[in-house]
Design a protein around this motif. Structure first.
Motif, PDB file in Angstrom:
ATOM      1  N   MET A 176       0.845  -1.200   0.000  1.00  0.00           N
ATOM      2  CA  MET A 176       0.000   0.000   0.000  1.00  0.00           C
ATOM      3  C   MET A 176       0.880   1.250   0.000  1.00  0.00           C
ATOM      4  SD  MET A 176      -2.981   1.073   2.725  1.00  0.00           S
ATOM      5  CE  MET A 176      -3.854   2.621   2.568  1.00  0.00           C
ATOM      6  N   GLN A 177       0.560   2.204  -0.860  1.00  0.00           N
ATOM      7  CA  GLN A 177       1.348   3.421  -0.946  1.00  0.00           C
ATOM      8  C   GLN A 177       1.207   4.230   0.334  1.00  0.00           C
ATOM      9  OE1 GLN A 177       0.383   5.865  -4.262  1.00  0.00           O
ATOM     10  NE2 GLN A 177       2.138   7.222  -3.996  1.00  0.00           N
ATOM     11  N   LYS A 178       2.330   4.751   0.813  1.00  0.00           N
ATOM     12  CA  LYS A 178       2.335   5.540   2.029  1.00  0.00           C
ATOM     13  C   LYS A 178       1.526   6.810   1.832  1.00  0.00           C
ATOM     14  CE  LYS A 178       5.577   7.475   5.388  1.00  0.00           C
ATOM     15  NZ  LYS A 178       7.010   7.754   5.662  1.00  0.00           N
ATOM     16  N   ARG A 179       0.665   7.117   2.786  1.00  0.00           N
ATOM     17  CA  ARG A 179      -0.150   8.323   2.663  1.00  0.00           C
ATOM     18  C   ARG A 179       0.714   9.575   2.784  1.00  0.00           C
ATOM     19  NH1 ARG A 179      -4.848   7.665   6.960  1.00  0.00           N
ATOM     20  NH2 ARG A 179      -3.073   6.891   8.172  1.00  0.00           N
ATOM     21  N   PRO A 180       0.435  10.596   1.996  1.00  0.00           N
ATOM     22  CA  PRO A 180       1.297  11.787   2.020  1.00  0.00           C
ATOM     23  C   PRO A 180       1.051  12.638   3.252  1.00  0.00           C
ATOM     24  CG  PRO A 180      -0.571  12.159   0.580  1.00  0.00           C
ATOM     25  CD  PRO A 180      -0.656  10.719   1.014  1.00  0.00           C
ATOM     26  N   ASN A 181       2.103  13.295   3.689  1.00  0.00           N
ATOM     27  CA  ASN A 181       1.929  14.374   4.662  1.00  0.00           C
ATOM     28  C   ASN A 181       1.290  15.550   3.940  1.00  0.00           C
ATOM     29  OD1 ASN A 181       3.486  12.967   6.743  1.00  0.00           O
ATOM     30  ND2 ASN A 181       5.262  13.434   5.467  1.00  0.00           N
ATOM     31  N   LEU A 182       0.600  16.392   4.702  1.00  0.00           N
ATOM     32  CA  LEU A 182      -0.106  17.547   4.143  1.00  0.00           C
ATOM     33  C   LEU A 182       0.311  18.794   4.910  1.00  0.00           C
ATOM     34  CD1 LEU A 182      -3.642  15.877   4.018  1.00  0.00           C
ATOM     35  CD2 LEU A 182      -1.999  16.036   2.126  1.00  0.00           C
ATOM     36  N   LEU A 183       0.872  19.755   4.207  1.00  0.00           N
ATOM     37  CA  LEU A 183       1.317  20.998   4.835  1.00  0.00           C
ATOM     38  C   LEU A 183       0.620  22.175   4.166  1.00  0.00           C
ATOM     39  CD1 LEU A 183       3.110  22.764   6.635  1.00  0.00           C
ATOM     40  CD2 LEU A 183       4.963  22.463   4.963  1.00  0.00           C
ATOM     41  N   LEU A 184      -0.182  22.889   4.937  1.00  0.00           N
ATOM     42  CA  LEU A 184      -0.837  24.110   4.473  1.00  0.00           C
ATOM     43  C   LEU A 184      -0.115  25.295   5.080  1.00  0.00           C
ATOM     44  CD1 LEU A 184      -3.062  25.867   3.221  1.00  0.00           C
ATOM     45  CD2 LEU A 184      -4.472  25.370   5.238  1.00  0.00           C
ATOM     46  N   ILE A 185       0.514  26.091   4.232  1.00  0.00           N
ATOM     47  CA  ILE A 185       1.179  27.318   4.672  1.00  0.00           C
ATOM     48  C   ILE A 185       0.288  28.476   4.254  1.00  0.00           C
ATOM     49  CG2 ILE A 185       3.241  28.751   4.521  1.00  0.00           C
ATOM     50  CD1 ILE A 185       4.701  26.189   3.506  1.00  0.00           C
ATOM     51  N   GLN A 186      -0.127  29.259   5.241  1.00  0.00           N
ATOM     52  CA  GLN A 186      -1.069  30.347   4.947  1.00  0.00           C
ATOM     53  C   GLN A 186      -0.581  31.636   5.576  1.00  0.00           C
ATOM     54  OE1 GLN A 186      -5.246  29.956   6.371  1.00  0.00           O
ATOM     55  NE2 GLN A 186      -5.779  30.548   4.300  1.00  0.00           N
ATOM     56  N   THR A 187      -0.553  32.678   4.774  1.00  0.00           N
ATOM     57  CA  THR A 187      -0.313  34.011   5.304  1.00  0.00           C
ATOM     58  C   THR A 187      -1.653  34.700   5.503  1.00  0.00           C
ATOM     59  OG1 THR A 187      -0.056  34.900   3.066  1.00  0.00           O
ATOM     60  CG2 THR A 187       1.954  34.207   4.227  1.00  0.00           C
ATOM     61  N   ASP A 188      -1.613  35.863   6.114  1.00  0.00           N
ATOM     62  CA  ASP A 188      -2.848  36.596   6.391  1.00  0.00           C
ATOM     63  C   ASP A 188      -2.810  37.931   5.654  1.00  0.00           C
ATOM     64  OD1 ASP A 188      -5.118  37.769   7.422  1.00  0.00           O
ATOM     65  OD2 ASP A 188      -4.691  37.232   9.490  1.00  0.00           O
ATOM     66  N   GLN A 189      -3.781  38.120   4.776  1.00  0.00           N
ATOM     67  CA  GLN A 189      -3.982  39.405   4.103  1.00  0.00           C
ATOM     68  C   GLN A 189      -2.853  39.700   3.104  1.00  0.00           C
ATOM     69  OE1 GLN A 189      -6.163  42.282   6.533  1.00  0.00           O
ATOM     70  NE2 GLN A 189      -4.713  43.849   5.931  1.00  0.00           N
ATOM     71  N   GLN A 190      -2.671  38.781   2.176  1.00  0.00           N
ATOM     72  CA  GLN A 190      -1.629  38.942   1.159  1.00  0.00           C
ATOM     73  C   GLN A 190      -2.201  38.714  -0.232  1.00  0.00           C
ATOM     74  OE1 GLN A 190       1.759  36.321   1.535  1.00  0.00           O
ATOM     75  NE2 GLN A 190       2.699  37.061  -0.349  1.00  0.00           N
ATOM     76  N   SER A 191      -2.174  39.735  -1.062  1.00  0.00           N
ATOM     77  CA  SER A 191      -2.652  39.617  -2.430  1.00  0.00           C
ATOM     78  C   SER A 191      -1.636  38.874  -3.289  1.00  0.00           C
ATOM     79  CB  SER A 191      -2.903  41.000  -3.035  1.00  0.00           C
ATOM     80  OG  SER A 191      -3.863  41.719  -2.289  1.00  0.00           O
ATOM     81  N   ALA A 192      -2.124  38.228  -4.332  1.00  0.00           N
ATOM     82  CA  ALA A 192      -1.233  37.515  -5.244  1.00  0.00           C
ATOM     83  C   ALA A 192      -0.207  38.457  -5.866  1.00  0.00           C
ATOM     84  CB  ALA A 192      -2.051  36.823  -6.330  1.00  0.00           C
ATOM     85  N   GLU A 193      -0.613  39.691  -6.150  1.00  0.00           N
ATOM     86  CA  GLU A 193       0.263  40.605  -6.882  1.00  0.00           C
ATOM     87  C   GLU A 193       1.504  41.019  -6.090  1.00  0.00           C
ATOM     88  OE1 GLU A 193       0.798  44.079  -6.448  1.00  0.00           O
ATOM     89  OE2 GLU A 193      -0.340  44.231  -4.579  1.00  0.00           O
ATOM     90  N   THR A 194       1.601  40.606  -4.827  1.00  0.00           N
ATOM     91  CA  THR A 194       2.793  40.947  -4.050  1.00  0.00           C
ATOM     92  C   THR A 194       3.999  40.104  -4.440  1.00  0.00           C
ATOM     93  OG1 THR A 194       2.121  39.410  -2.306  1.00  0.00           O
ATOM     94  CG2 THR A 194       1.479  41.733  -2.035  1.00  0.00           C
ATOM     95  N   LEU A 195       3.802  38.989  -5.142  1.00  0.00           N
ATOM     96  CA  LEU A 195       4.892  38.057  -5.426  1.00  0.00           C
ATOM     97  C   LEU A 195       5.403  38.178  -6.856  1.00  0.00           C
ATOM     98  CD1 LEU A 195       3.496  34.822  -3.726  1.00  0.00           C
ATOM     99  CD2 LEU A 195       5.082  36.498  -2.761  1.00  0.00           C
ATOM    100  N   ARG A 196       6.711  38.001  -7.019  1.00  0.00           N
ATOM    101  CA  ARG A 196       7.274  37.971  -8.367  1.00  0.00           C
ATOM    102  C   ARG A 196       6.644  36.840  -9.186  1.00  0.00           C
ATOM    103  NH1 ARG A 196      13.726  37.571  -9.534  1.00  0.00           N
ATOM    104  NH2 ARG A 196      13.433  35.525  -8.560  1.00  0.00           N
ATOM    105  N   LEU A 197       6.257  35.763  -8.519  1.00  0.00           N
ATOM    106  CA  LEU A 197       5.590  34.656  -9.199  1.00  0.00           C
ATOM    107  C   LEU A 197       4.301  35.101  -9.885  1.00  0.00           C
ATOM    108  CD1 LEU A 197       6.128  31.903  -6.503  1.00  0.00           C
ATOM    109  CD2 LEU A 197       6.973  31.798  -8.860  1.00  0.00           C
ATOM    110  N   TYR A 198       3.739  36.220  -9.432  1.00  0.00           N
ATOM    111  CA  TYR A 198       2.511  36.754 -10.015  1.00  0.00           C
ATOM    112  C   TYR A 198       2.754  38.103 -10.691  1.00  0.00           C
ATOM    113  CZ  TYR A 198      -0.053  33.039  -7.660  1.00  0.00           C
ATOM    114  OH  TYR A 198      -0.520  31.806  -7.251  1.00  0.00           O
ATOM    115  N   GLY A 199       4.009  38.364 -11.035  1.00  0.00           N
ATOM    116  CA  GLY A 199       4.307  39.543 -11.828  1.00  0.00           C
ATOM    117  C   GLY A 199       4.855  40.736 -11.088  1.00  0.00           C
TER     118      GLY A 199
END
Length: 508
Positions: free
Chosen positions: A1-24
């Protein structure tokens, strides 16, 4: 049986996508997040389901819209009778942890929701659904470090930037004594010493920043030259809903100049880079412990911050992308797909996605859609549109109602407008495709934007006869969504006759 994956949710508070170079963004580099994206996928069109903290987080963890679960405004939290992501994961053998800001799960079952939770041991409350809990506050207080004199001093200083609309500054504390760093250390300690190595883990690493108070220690406070920080286009507020002009006045944005907005944005960027450097240490520890190759990582935020766009600051009861479009980066073991996609995503999709990746059935009341088929390279039909909700019932404040307001952006007599209940009075719904956005308010006001020609949402075409067909088509889709969204619970088990069984019997 395949090992179940760990799950990591990283969340910031009050951050628009446009703040990141990944979004321009041309200024803010985030090497740790960019490295995460290199082994995963950037969802370019991801949206919160409510532009405020607790409704967004609560809908995300239940996979159900805020109006479905009865959360009309900020600071209302999940009904303990709801089924939540950490609850289901814990029942299926995951070790669950929260490290950081909560603002979704109640501490007990004494609730303002109708009815009584019959079995408190099965209630979706903070200490029932999480095995490991280390909470953090806005500012710098983190469980395990609350009595540290330097951390307490950093926290107290931060609140000098809390009480006015555009308060900001350089925190004199050492970075090692500030909340973002301490959360990283707490996460590393959890990975190394606190987790049960015999169980897969689900961890919610929840940073209170870059939410207000806008402040950071050195070197982050001066890492970005305000002169190089981009400003959003000017919005003259013509033909916009009155609630926007009310917020503009109540946060004294009519007295804020470009230099001030650039300074606040530069501090905001520094807070985000502080988080990214902290994540670099967390990711390095995961590599060292051999966890990376069996962990699904999602990075997102609960909602955005206008940061001067549309003449506004912080969050508000509105639907501009600066409030609602959030970063959404997923790295899944074995992912071989495209590095970027414009498939629309809603935050309520996170719950069914994590459950699906863990091989756990998605509960029948869930309204989000699993992204797991997409991440596995299987057949996946993307959403045609997203829907965002906001506001409490009632008549919103009008400009004529304003008799007291801040005289300038550092006036601390009135606090910030988005913290007032009045700021969230007035229901609205938004439907957004890749090409158009329609905002409908219970007051009768509305907005319609051609996102291809007007991505900054400056020209409201709600009453433009040339757009009448577009508007009516989106209104029709919103009506269909409203019917489809109606609560799927409770399930109907009262009718025993099933035509499929009749057909099967006669086919024998």
């Amino acid at each position: 049986m395949q090992k179940r994956p760990n799950l990591l949710l990283i969340q910031t508070d009050q951050q628009s996508a446009e703040t990141l170079r990944l979004y321009g963004n041309p200024v803010l580099e985030t090497p740790a997040l960019e490295a995460l994206a290199e082994r995963g996928v950037v969802f370019e069109q991801a949206f919160c389901n409510y532009p405020a903290c607790s409704p967004s987080r609560s809908s995300m963890f239940t996979g159900r819209y805020a109006s479905t679960i009865g959360i009309q405004a900020n600071h209302m939290m999940i009904n303990p009778a709801e089924v939540t992501l950490p609850q289901l994961l814990k029942e299926q053998g995951y070790q669950t942890a929260i490290i950081g800001k909560n603002h979704a799960f109640m501490e007990n079952t004494e609730t303002y929701y109708p009815g009584v939770v019959t079995d408190p041991e099965k209630a979706s409350t903070l200490r029932q659904v999480f095995d490991y809990i280390r909470l953090a506050d806005h500012g710098h207080l983190v469980d395990g470090h609350r009595d540290d004199p330097e951390t307490k001093a950093a926290h107290e200083w931060s609140h000098t930037c809390w009480v006015s609309p555009l308060g900001h500054g350089t925190n004199p504390a050492r970075p090692e004594k500030c909340g973002t760093h301490l959360l990283g250390e707490t996460m590393i300690d959890y990975l190394e010493h606190q987790r049960d190595p015999e169980k897969p883990f689900f961890t919610w690493l929840s940073f209170p920043d870059p939410h207000t108070p806008y402040q950071a220690p050195e070197p982050y406070a001066s890492m970005f030259d305000p002169a190089t920080v981009p400003l959003p286009p000017k919005d003259n507020l013509e033909e916009k809903p009155e609630r926007q002009r009310v917020a503009y006045l109540m946060d004294a944005m009519d007295t804020a100049d470009d230099d001030l907005i650039r300074q606040v944005r530069a501090i905001h960027y520094g807070m985000i880079r502080f988080i990214d450097d902290t994540l670099a240490r967390v990711f390095a520890k995961m590599d060292e412990l051999g966890l990376t190759d069996n962990t699904v990582v999602v990075f997102t935020s609960d909602h955005g911050d206008s940061m001067g766009a549309h003449g506004l600051i912080q969050k508000h009861n509105m639907f501009y992308d600066s409030f609602t479009r959030v970063p959404f980066i997923v790295a899944a073991p074995g992912y071989q797909g495209t590095a970027r996609t414009d498939h629309p995503v809603e935050l309520i999709d996170l719950m069914p996605t994590f459950l699906d990746m863990a091989g756990i059935p998605i509960p029948p009341g869930a309204q989000g859609r699993s992204l797991a088929p997409y991440l596995r390279g299987q057949n996946y039909v993307p959403r045609e549109y997203v829907v965002i909700e906001s506001g409490e019932e009632g008549e919103p404040l009008r400009i004529s109602d304003i008799t007291v307001r801040p005289e300038h952006p550092f006036d601390d007599r009135c606090f910030v407008w988005c913290a007032y209940r009045d700021a969230w009075i007035g229901k609205g719904k938004c439907i957004r495709t890749l090409e158009w956005k329609l905002n409908i308010y219970a007051s009768g006001e509305g907005e319609l934007y051609d996102l291809k020609k007007d991505p900054d949402e400056l020209e409201n075409r709600f009453d433009d006869p040339a757009c009448a067909d577009i508007r009516s088509g989106l209104e029709r889709k919103l009506l269909y969504w409203t019917m489809d969204k109606e609560d799927r619970l409770p399930l109907n088990t009262t009718v025993k006759l099933n035509y499929a069984e009749v057909k099967a019997k006669h086919a024998e």
